[in-house]
Design a protein around this motif. Sequence first.
Motif, PDB file in Angstrom:
ATOM      1  N   GLY A 186     -39.114   1.536   2.863  1.00 37.03           N
ATOM      2  CA  GLY A 186     -38.684   2.594   1.943  1.00 37.03           C
ATOM      3  C   GLY A 186     -39.867   3.494   1.566  1.00 37.03           C
ATOM      4  O   GLY A 186     -40.931   3.444   2.187  1.00 37.03           O
ATOM      5  N   PHE A 187     -39.664   4.278   0.552  1.00 35.17           N
ATOM      6  CA  PHE A 187     -40.630   5.328   0.193  1.00 35.17           C
ATOM      7  C   PHE A 187     -41.997   4.772  -0.244  1.00 35.17           C
ATOM      8  O   PHE A 187     -43.013   4.948   0.441  1.00 35.17           O
ATOM      9  N   LEU A 230     -41.282  -7.289   4.834  1.00 32.10           N
ATOM     10  CA  LEU A 230     -39.865  -7.704   4.888  1.00 32.10           C
ATOM     11  C   LEU A 230     -38.999  -6.569   4.352  1.00 32.10           C
ATOM     12  O   LEU A 230     -39.302  -5.992   3.300  1.00 32.10           O
ATOM     13  N   ALA A 277     -31.796   3.196   2.695  1.00 30.49           N
ATOM     14  CA  ALA A 277     -33.061   3.758   2.192  1.00 30.49           C
ATOM     15  C   ALA A 277     -34.277   3.267   2.979  1.00 30.49           C
ATOM     16  O   ALA A 277     -35.393   3.729   2.744  1.00 30.49           O
ATOM     17  N   GLY A 278     -34.063   2.327   3.893  1.00 26.92           N
ATOM     18  CA  GLY A 278     -35.178   1.775   4.660  1.00 26.92           C
ATOM     19  C   GLY A 278     -35.095   2.228   6.102  1.00 26.92           C
ATOM     20  O   GLY A 278     -34.033   2.129   6.729  1.00 26.92           O
ATOM     21  N   ASP A 338     -32.752  -9.895   4.191  1.00 25.77           N
ATOM     22  CA  ASP A 338     -32.203  -9.434   2.919  1.00 25.77           C
ATOM     23  C   ASP A 338     -32.662 -10.391   1.818  1.00 25.77           C
ATOM     24  O   ASP A 338     -32.445 -11.609   1.942  1.00 25.77           O
ATOM     25  N   ARG A 398     -31.352 -10.982  -0.820  1.00 26.92           N
ATOM     26  CA  ARG A 398     -30.189 -11.651  -1.431  1.00 26.92           C
ATOM     27  C   ARG A 398     -29.837 -12.938  -0.692  1.00 26.92           C
ATOM     28  O   ARG A 398     -29.088 -13.763  -1.203  1.00 26.92           O
ATOM     29  N   PHE A 404     -41.646  -4.687  -3.693  1.00 29.94           N
ATOM     30  CA  PHE A 404     -41.153  -3.317  -3.878  1.00 29.94           C
ATOM     31  C   PHE A 404     -39.632  -3.235  -3.692  1.00 29.94           C
ATOM     32  O   PHE A 404     -39.007  -2.287  -4.170  1.00 29.94           O
ATOM     33  N   SER A 416     -32.686   1.609  -5.626  1.00 21.45           N
ATOM     34  CA  SER A 416     -33.555   2.401  -6.501  1.00 21.45           C
ATOM     35  C   SER A 416     -32.950   3.703  -7.016  1.00 21.45           C
ATOM     36  O   SER A 416     -33.616   4.416  -7.765  1.00 21.45           O
ATOM     37  N   SER A 467     -42.167  -2.564 -11.048  1.00 19.17           N
ATOM     38  CA  SER A 467     -41.078  -2.139 -11.919  1.00 19.17           C
ATOM     39  C   SER A 467     -41.216  -0.650 -12.258  1.00 19.17           C
ATOM     40  O   SER A 467     -41.907   0.088 -11.549  1.00 19.17           O
ATOM     41  N   THR A 468     -40.589  -0.233 -13.318  1.00 14.01           N
ATOM     42  CA  THR A 468     -40.458   1.197 -13.579  1.00 14.01           C
ATOM     43  C   THR A 468     -40.530   1.499 -15.077  1.00 14.01           C
ATOM     44  O   THR A 468     -40.194   0.638 -15.910  1.00 14.01           O
ATOM     45  N   CYS A 476     -44.137   2.110 -13.693  1.00 17.30           N
ATOM     46  CA  CYS A 476     -44.662   3.377 -13.223  1.00 17.30           C
ATOM     47  C   CYS A 476     -43.644   4.498 -13.436  1.00 17.30           C
ATOM     48  O   CYS A 476     -42.444   4.263 -13.435  1.00 17.30           O
ATOM     49  N   ASN A 521     -42.346   8.703  -8.923  1.00 17.21           N
ATOM     50  CA  ASN A 521     -43.251   8.911  -7.788  1.00 17.21           C
ATOM     51  C   ASN A 521     -42.754  10.077  -6.941  1.00 17.21           C
ATOM     52  O   ASN A 521     -41.552  10.323  -6.845  1.00 17.21           O
TER      53      ASN A 521
HETATM   54  N1  LIG Z   1     -39.373   6.000  -6.670  1.00 16.44           N
HETATM   55  C1  LIG Z   1     -39.851   5.992  -7.898  1.00 16.44           C
HETATM   56  O1  LIG Z   1     -40.091   7.041  -8.501  1.00 16.44           O
HETATM   57  C2  LIG Z   1     -40.147   4.676  -8.585  1.00 16.44           C
HETATM   58  C3  LIG Z   1     -40.785   4.694  -9.814  1.00 16.44           C
HETATM   59  C4  LIG Z   1     -41.107   3.487 -10.429  1.00 16.44           C
HETATM   60  C5  LIG Z   1     -40.784   2.285  -9.814  1.00 16.44           C
HETATM   61  N2  LIG Z   1     -40.125   2.291  -8.629  1.00 16.44           N
HETATM   62  C6  LIG Z   1     -39.820   0.998  -8.001  1.00 16.44           C
HETATM   63  O2  LIG Z   1     -40.586   0.920  -6.805  1.00 16.44           O
HETATM   64  C7  LIG Z   1     -39.905   0.162  -5.812  1.00 16.44           C
HETATM   65  C8  LIG Z   1     -39.782   0.959  -4.535  1.00 16.44           C
HETATM   66  O3  LIG Z   1     -39.065   2.167  -4.817  1.00 16.44           O
HETATM   67  P1  LIG Z   1     -38.792   3.253  -3.687  1.00 16.44           P
HETATM   68  O4  LIG Z   1     -38.658   4.549  -4.370  1.00 16.44           O
HETATM   69  O5  LIG Z   1     -39.758   3.077  -2.581  1.00 16.44           O
HETATM   70  O6  LIG Z   1     -37.336   2.773  -3.194  1.00 16.44           O
HETATM   71  P2  LIG Z   1     -36.604   3.052  -1.822  1.00 16.44           P
HETATM   72  O7  LIG Z   1     -35.144   3.047  -2.162  1.00 16.44           O
HETATM   73  O8  LIG Z   1     -37.174   4.233  -1.131  1.00 16.44           O
HETATM   74  O9  LIG Z   1     -36.948   1.780  -0.924  1.00 16.44           O
HETATM   75  C9  LIG Z   1     -36.409   0.516  -1.202  1.00 16.44           C
HETATM   76  C10 LIG Z   1     -36.606  -0.373   0.021  1.00 16.44           C
HETATM   77  O10 LIG Z   1     -36.083  -1.662  -0.290  1.00 16.44           O
HETATM   78  C11 LIG Z   1     -35.270  -2.097   0.799  1.00 16.44           C
HETATM   79  N3  LIG Z   1     -34.213  -2.983   0.254  1.00 16.44           N
HETATM   80  C12 LIG Z   1     -33.181  -2.622  -0.552  1.00 16.44           C
HETATM   81  N4  LIG Z   1     -32.393  -3.697  -0.780  1.00 16.44           N
HETATM   82  C13 LIG Z   1     -32.965  -4.746  -0.125  1.00 16.44           C
HETATM   83  C14 LIG Z   1     -32.622  -6.121   0.014  1.00 16.44           C
HETATM   84  N5  LIG Z   1     -31.528  -6.628  -0.556  1.00 16.44           N
HETATM   85  N6  LIG Z   1     -33.444  -6.917   0.745  1.00 16.44           N
HETATM   86  C15 LIG Z   1     -34.568  -6.403   1.336  1.00 16.44           C
HETATM   87  N7  LIG Z   1     -34.912  -5.111   1.269  1.00 16.44           N
HETATM   88  C16 LIG Z   1     -34.125  -4.294   0.540  1.00 16.44           C
HETATM   89  C17 LIG Z   1     -34.678  -0.824   1.387  1.00 16.44           C
HETATM   90  O11 LIG Z   1     -34.257  -1.017   2.740  1.00 16.44           O
HETATM   91  C18 LIG Z   1     -35.867   0.130   1.272  1.00 16.44           C
HETATM   92  O12 LIG Z   1     -36.712   0.040   2.396  1.00 16.44           O
HETATM   93  C19 LIG Z   1     -38.561  -0.207  -6.437  1.00 16.44           C
HETATM   94  O13 LIG Z   1     -38.660  -1.516  -6.935  1.00 16.44           O
HETATM   95  C20 LIG Z   1     -38.383   0.789  -7.571  1.00 16.44           C
HETATM   96  O14 LIG Z   1     -37.593   0.253  -8.599  1.00 16.44           O
HETATM   97  C21 LIG Z   1     -39.797   3.456  -8.003  1.00 16.44           C
END
Ligand SMILES: NC(=O)c1ccc[n+]([C@@H]2O[C@H](COP(=O)([O-])OP(=O)(O)OC[C@H]3O[C@@H](n4cnc5c(N)ncnc54)[C@H](O)[C@@H]3O)[C@@H](O)[C@H]2O)c1
Length: 329
Positions: free
Chosen positions: A12-13, A34, A40-41, A62, A64, A84, A88, A129-130, A183, A186
């Motif tokens: 993901g991001f 993993l 989103a991935g 997964d 879960r 991570f 989200s 976390s966030t 945080c 982002n």
């Molecule tokens: N984006 C932001 O602004 C922000 C800010 C603060 C905190 N966060 C936290 O940072 C982390 C990453 O955020 P992001 O923006 O990169 O999210 P994202 O949605 O871009 O990426 C999430 C990743 O998790 C994977 N994923 C989802 N469910 C899954 C599962 N059941 N098993 C395994 N993998 C799984 C997805 O395939 C994806 O690659 C999250 O925990 C989010 O809560 C994000």
Amino acid sequence: MSKKILLTGCAGFIGSNFVKEIAVNEKGYNFVVLDALTYAGHYPTIQKDIEGNDHLSFVEMDIRDKESIEKLFQTEKFDGVIHFAAESHVDNSITNPNIFVETNVLGTLNLLNSSLALNNPDFKFVHVSTDEVYGTLSETDPAFTENNPIEPNSPYSASKASSDLLVRSYFETYKFNAVITRCSNNYGPYQFPEKLIPLMISNALENKSLPVYGDGRNIRDWIYVADHNRGVWDCFLKGKAGEAYNFGGDAEKRNIDVVKTLLSVLDKSEDLITFVEDRKGHDWRYAMDFSKAVSDLGWKPQVTFEEGLKKTVDWYLENREWCKEVQKS
Ligand SMILES: NC(=O)c1ccc[n+]([C@@H]2O[C@H](COP(=O)([O-])OP(=O)(O)OC[C@H]3O[C@@H](n4cnc5c(N)ncnc54)[C@H](O)[C@@H]3O)[C@@H](O)[C@H]2O)c1
């Protein structure tokens, strides 16, 4: 022998940026990435980094899936986890909250239990976390500190808050060596174009309307993704067990101003902006007091909003194919 660290959610991001900026350079560790590759991935985002580095490997799984996670931990005997992986997107949590509890709460619980079962006194768990777990601020409230109450308002932030509290409880109950990062918003390369900045860039490039919630005056603090990831790694190396650390970009902006700045950088008309019905339970303002990260970790944000936004826009202009690809899958 090198320490073996599990990185979850790194297709993901934020996680993919972590892989590219930190994991590939930290050759003294073995990183197992993993990801369940949800919508989103996107594996191709990190494929070259994984396949071009012997100290990185990938497993599609997964969080879960309790049995598979247990087996993986028993086989790999990790020395740490940087977590991570999450559902989200706040809007999705409003329409389909269940998967947020399944992944963000139960998935985190599976990782905590499998980590604890290793009984490794040197184990370290970083839970990403966030700021949204703190709820919302008025215009005049002081910024969130780590001592603010946890008062989440959306199913997304409630699921993140629940997992934070589980992590905290594992420290209090089992003396489990865990650290929590909180945080602000982002932005940067490789962000799925459902979130504000990449969505607005993508729509503007296609001359589509730019949907802005409510009157657009809600305020967010923006942090460049590389700054956040340095903070996550600092927490892994130096974070104190049982502590939470706030990270922010020192860049509070109204959503409408972010959108107008993007249009100006892209040389597009503000006529593209369309105000749409406000998000349900929309938090008014987030602002971060990250002085603890500065004093305890020696961290501070290095990329200004103007610099980061320019880099981000340039990246999206050069990577329009990536956006099309991730939207297909
Ligand atoms: N984006 C932001 O602004 C922000 C800010 C603060 C905190 N966060 C936290 O940072 C982390 C990453 O955020 P992001 O923006 O990169 O999210 P994202 O949605 O871009 O990426 C999430 C990743 O998790 C994977 N994923 C989802 N469910 C899954 C599962 N059941 N098993 C395994 N993998 C799984 C997805 O395939 C994806 O690659 C999250 O925990 C989010 O809560 C994000």
